[in-house]
Design an enzyme around this catalytic site. Structure first.
Site, mmCIF file in Angstrom:
data_model
loop_
_atom_site.group_PDB
_atom_site.id
_atom_site.type_symbol
_atom_site.label_atom_id
_atom_site.label_comp_id
_atom_site.label_asym_id
_atom_site.label_seq_id
_atom_site.Cartn_x
_atom_site.Cartn_y
_atom_site.Cartn_z
ATOM 1 N N HIS A 95 70.391 32.389 -115.224
ATOM 2 C CA HIS A 95 71.095 31.018 -115.515
ATOM 3 C C HIS A 95 72.318 30.844 -114.839
ATOM 4 O O HIS A 95 73.111 31.737 -114.591
ATOM 5 C CB HIS A 95 71.321 31.041 -117.011
ATOM 6 N N GLU A 167 67.729 24.029 -111.960
ATOM 7 C CA GLU A 167 68.865 23.340 -112.851
ATOM 8 C C GLU A 167 69.739 23.143 -111.831
ATOM 9 O O GLU A 167 70.370 23.881 -111.115
ATOM 10 C CB GLU A 167 69.377 24.327 -113.625
HETATM 11 P P1 13P Z 1 72.324 20.596 -120.423
HETATM 12 O O1 13P Z 1 70.968 20.215 -121.001
HETATM 13 O O2 13P Z 1 73.238 20.803 -121.695
HETATM 14 O O3 13P Z 1 72.755 20.041 -119.242
HETATM 15 O O4 13P Z 1 72.097 22.293 -120.395
HETATM 16 C C1 13P Z 1 71.036 22.361 -119.245
HETATM 17 C C2 13P Z 1 71.145 23.977 -119.209
HETATM 18 O O5 13P Z 1 71.956 24.538 -118.727
HETATM 19 C C3 13P Z 1 69.873 24.786 -119.849
HETATM 20 O O6 13P Z 1 69.741 25.878 -119.482
#
Ligand code: 13P
Length: 249
Positions: A95, A167
Site C-alpha cells: 500500500h 491507487e
Molecule cells: P481514501 O479512499 O480515503 O482516499 O483511501 C484510499 C486508500 O488508500 C485505500 O487503500
C-alpha cells in the site's frame, strides 16, 4: 467476465468493538450483493472480530500488511500463515502508505506476495504514482517499474491468484479523485504490462481495483469503465451505509 471486488481498507481505524457494531449494520445492507466480492481489511487487532462477524456470509476479511517470513525474531511483525490462521483470505501488499511511511520496496512487495500465496492468501498488490510523478508525465513509467519489480517475479500460476490495486497516490484521502478516464488509462497501462509479461489470457483475467477517494457519489462512474474491476476504499468504507452503497454501486 471479471467479477468486481469491492474492498475496504480501514487503515488504523476501528477497535474490535467498533468492528462488531459496523458489521451489525453493514451485513443486512449487502445480503443481496452477489454481483461482486466484498472484502474488508481491518487493523490486525480487529481481524478476529471481523472474522467472527462475517462467518457464514460472503464478506471476506483481509489484513493490511504482513512480513515475508513465516516466523522468527521480528518484533512487532505478523506473518502470512498467522493471518491465514486468523481466518483472513486476503492481505494488502505494498500500500502506498507502507511505501511512503514505512519504507516498503518493490523487492519487499514481491517477497510478501509470494509468501502470501504460499500461505493460501490472495495478495492485493498496490501500485500507483505520486503527485510529482504524475505532473512530470512519469505515471506509465512508474507503474511499469512497480509492475516489473514487484509483480513480475511471480510465476504465471502465481499471477493468476493475485489482485492488483491501482491507487493514484495524489487522490488518497485528499478528496481528489482520478477521473474515470484517468483511472482507466492507468489500468490499461498496468494491463499492458501484464500482457507483455504473462500473455493474453492472464492479462484479460487479472482484476485491477481503483483506489483514491472513492465515494458513494463517484463509484458508479468509475465502475462504468470496463477497465476498472473494483474499488479499494479508505475513508468512505468506515461508515456501514456509505460502504454498502459503494458495494451496491
Ligand atoms: P481514501 O479512499 O480515503 O482516499 O483511501 C484510499 C486508500 O488508500 C485505500 O487503500
Amino acid at each position: 467476465m471479471r467479477k468486481p471486488v469491492m474492498a475496504a481498507n480501514w487503515k488504523m481505524y476501528k477497535t474490535a468493538a467498533e468492528t462488531a457494531v459496523f458489521f451489525e449494520k453493514f451485513l443486512p445492507l449487502v445480503a443481496g450483493s452477489g454481483h461482486c466480492e466484498v472484502l474488508i481489511c481491518p487493523p490486525y487487532l480487529s481481524v478476529g472480530a471481523a472474522v467472527d462477524a462475517a462467518r457464514g456470509t460472503r464478506v471476506q476479511i483481509g489484513a493490511q500488511n504482513m512480513h515475508s517470513k513465516k516466523e522468527g525474531a521480528f518484533t512487532g511483525e505478523i506473518s502470512a500463515p498467522m493471518i491465514r490462521a486468523a481466518g483472513c483470505t486476503h492481505v494488502l501488499v505494498g500500500h502506498s502508505e507502507r511505501r511512503q511511511l514505512f519504507g516498503a520496496t518493490d523487492q519487499g512487495v514481491s517477497d510478501k506476495a509470494v509468501a502470501a500465496l504460499d500461505a493460501g492468501l490472495t495478495p492485493v498488490i498496490c501500485v500507483g504514482e505520486r503527485v510529482e510523478q504524475r505532473q512530470s508525465g512519469e505515471t506509465d513509467a512508474v507503474l511499469a517499474a512497480q509492475f516489473r519489480k514487484g509483480i513480475g517475479p511471480l510465476s504465471e500460476e502465481q499471477f493468476g491468484r493475485i489482485l492488483i490495486a491501482y491507487e493514484s497516490v495524489w487522490a488518497i484521502g485528499t478528496g481528489l479523485v482520478a477521473t474515470p478516464e484517468q483511472a482507466a488509462d492507468a489500468h490499461r497501462a498496468i494491463r499492458a504490462q501484464a500482457l507483455a509479461r504473462y500473455g493474453t489470457d492472464a492479462a484479460a483475467g487479472i482484476r485491477i481495483l481503483y483506489g483514491g477517494s472513492v465515494k458513494p457519489d463517484n463509484v458508479k462512474g468509475l465502475m462504468a469503465q470496463p477497465e476498472i474491476d473494483g474499488a479499494l476504499v479508505g475513508g468512505a468504507s468506515l461508515d456501514p451505509f456509505s460502504f454498502a452503497s459503494i458495494v451496491n454501486f
